[in-house]
Write an enzyme that holds these catalytic residues in place. Structure first.
Site, mmCIF file in Angstrom:
data_model
loop_
_atom_site.group_PDB
_atom_site.id
_atom_site.type_symbol
_atom_site.label_atom_id
_atom_site.label_comp_id
_atom_site.label_asym_id
_atom_site.label_seq_id
_atom_site.Cartn_x
_atom_site.Cartn_y
_atom_site.Cartn_z
ATOM 1 C CE LYS A 158 -4.142 -1.245 0.308
ATOM 2 N NZ LYS A 158 -5.564 -1.472 -0.561
ATOM 3 C CE LYS A 254 -10.364 -4.033 -4.276
ATOM 4 N NZ LYS A 254 -10.507 -2.978 -3.177
#
Length: 339
Positions: A158, A254
């Site tokens: 990240k 997703k």
């Protein structure tokens, strides 16, 4: 019309085992919405993971589900649902519950309808935003936990706008044999992408997710990036593929963005149809979400289903992470062709 059903929906809070830091902030707990649809003594289950990024909360998801109760209880099917609700966590929970219920009523598993699925797969393990040294230590810890018995480790780094290359190089030094994905979560602009691209390529980044804000994709048209790019926040439904092709190399699917397994399968098919690759991701979630996402993951080049690994306690029967592999949450019996 189907036999009368009963719909139940509730929220629950799941503390995280450790803080989860991305470009948009840090979380220490998540709220999930669980849906159950019961018919003829069989129960189908689904889960929605509300996302603040899309203006969702557990309360708003439950509010979206409430007006669908009568239609669902009177036999609404997955395609009708898909046409009646906008994509999001609420539709995802209902759609996945209907898939599970259909399997349990018919005796035909979800896998028999969507294609075979593996017992275990390689999932990315997330390295949250921290100092380069702390991120390197997290990577070393994951490497030590996984050992050398399994396949090449997949790490997802990240990132925000700070110390981009330094953080990536620190993780690479700590995990020289790992496959690395980077995720900027919409926090960059084209100037920053141009500055860091070569450094990321030198560090062997295999995929970069969503460097620009959703809606800013036009700037990528014709841009020769040294790293394959994946559309995450920009990719929700099959209709998005037309404007993503030529700007991105992959779509990150997703179920909470797509509004269920039904739309996710359509999105995967549309992406493949224009030569784009597929990555499966998830929100912070429990293994109930992963059980449904597994059917997209089976069709994907990259998989990031480590959401349950962040929980202090997952659902009983959930996915297990061993030797660098995520093992399917078979104990949940989601999508099985029997009760």
């Amino acid at each position: 019309m189907s036999a009368r059903r009963a719909l139940r929906a509730e929220e629950a809070r799941f503390p995280l085992a450790r803080p989860f830091a991305i470009a948009r902030g840090t979380r220490v707990a998540i709220d999930l919405v669980t849906v159950e649809i019961e018919e003829e003594g069989r129960i189908g289950r689904g889960e929605g993971a509300p996302s603040a990024r899309y203006g969702e909360s557990a309360r708003s998801v439950l509010a979206q589900i409430a007006p669908m109760r009568e239609a669902i209880e009177n036999g609404m099917g997955r395609e009708e649902l898909r046409a009646s609700m906008v994509p999001g966590a609420a539709r995802n929970a209902l759609d996945c519950a209907l898939w599970d219920l259909e399997a349990k009523l018919s005796g035909v598993s979800v896998a028999a309808r969507t294609g075979p699925v593996p017992d275990a797969l390689v999932t990315a393990v997330t390295v949250g935003i921290d100092t380069p040294a702390a991120m390197a230590q997290r990577a070393r810890d994951v490497v030590a936990d996984c050992g050398e018995a399994g396949p090449a480790l997949l790490l997802k780094i990240k990132l925000d706008r700070e110390d981009v290359v330094e953080r990536v190089k620190a993780v690479r030094a700590a995990a020289p044999g790992a496959v690395l994905i980077a995720d900027a979560n919409e926090s960059w602009d084209m100037a920053l992408l141009g500055r860091v691209m070569d450094g990321l390529a030198e560090a062997g980044i295999a995929l970069l997710e969503q460097p620009l804000p959703a809606g800013g994709d036009a700037a990528l048209e014709g841009f020769a990036c040294a790293i394959p790019l994946a559309a995450d926040e920009s990719a929700h439904v099959a209709g998005d593929v037309a404007h993503l092709a030529g700007r991105y190399d992959y779509v990150t699917i997703k179920l909470d963005k797509s509004g269920g397994l039904s739309e996710a399968l359509a999105l995967a098919e549309a992406a493949r149809g224009v030569g784009m690759g597929v990555m499966t991701g998830c929100m912070l979630c429990s293994s109930l979400s992963v059980a449904a996402g597994w059917h997209i993951a089976a069709q994907s080049r990259f998989v990031d289903l480590d959401g349950p690994l962040w929980l202090a306690r997952d659902r009983d029967g959930g996915a297990l992470f061993r030797d660098g592999m995520l093992h399917a949450p078979v104990g949940l019996r989601w999508g099985y062709g029997f009760p």
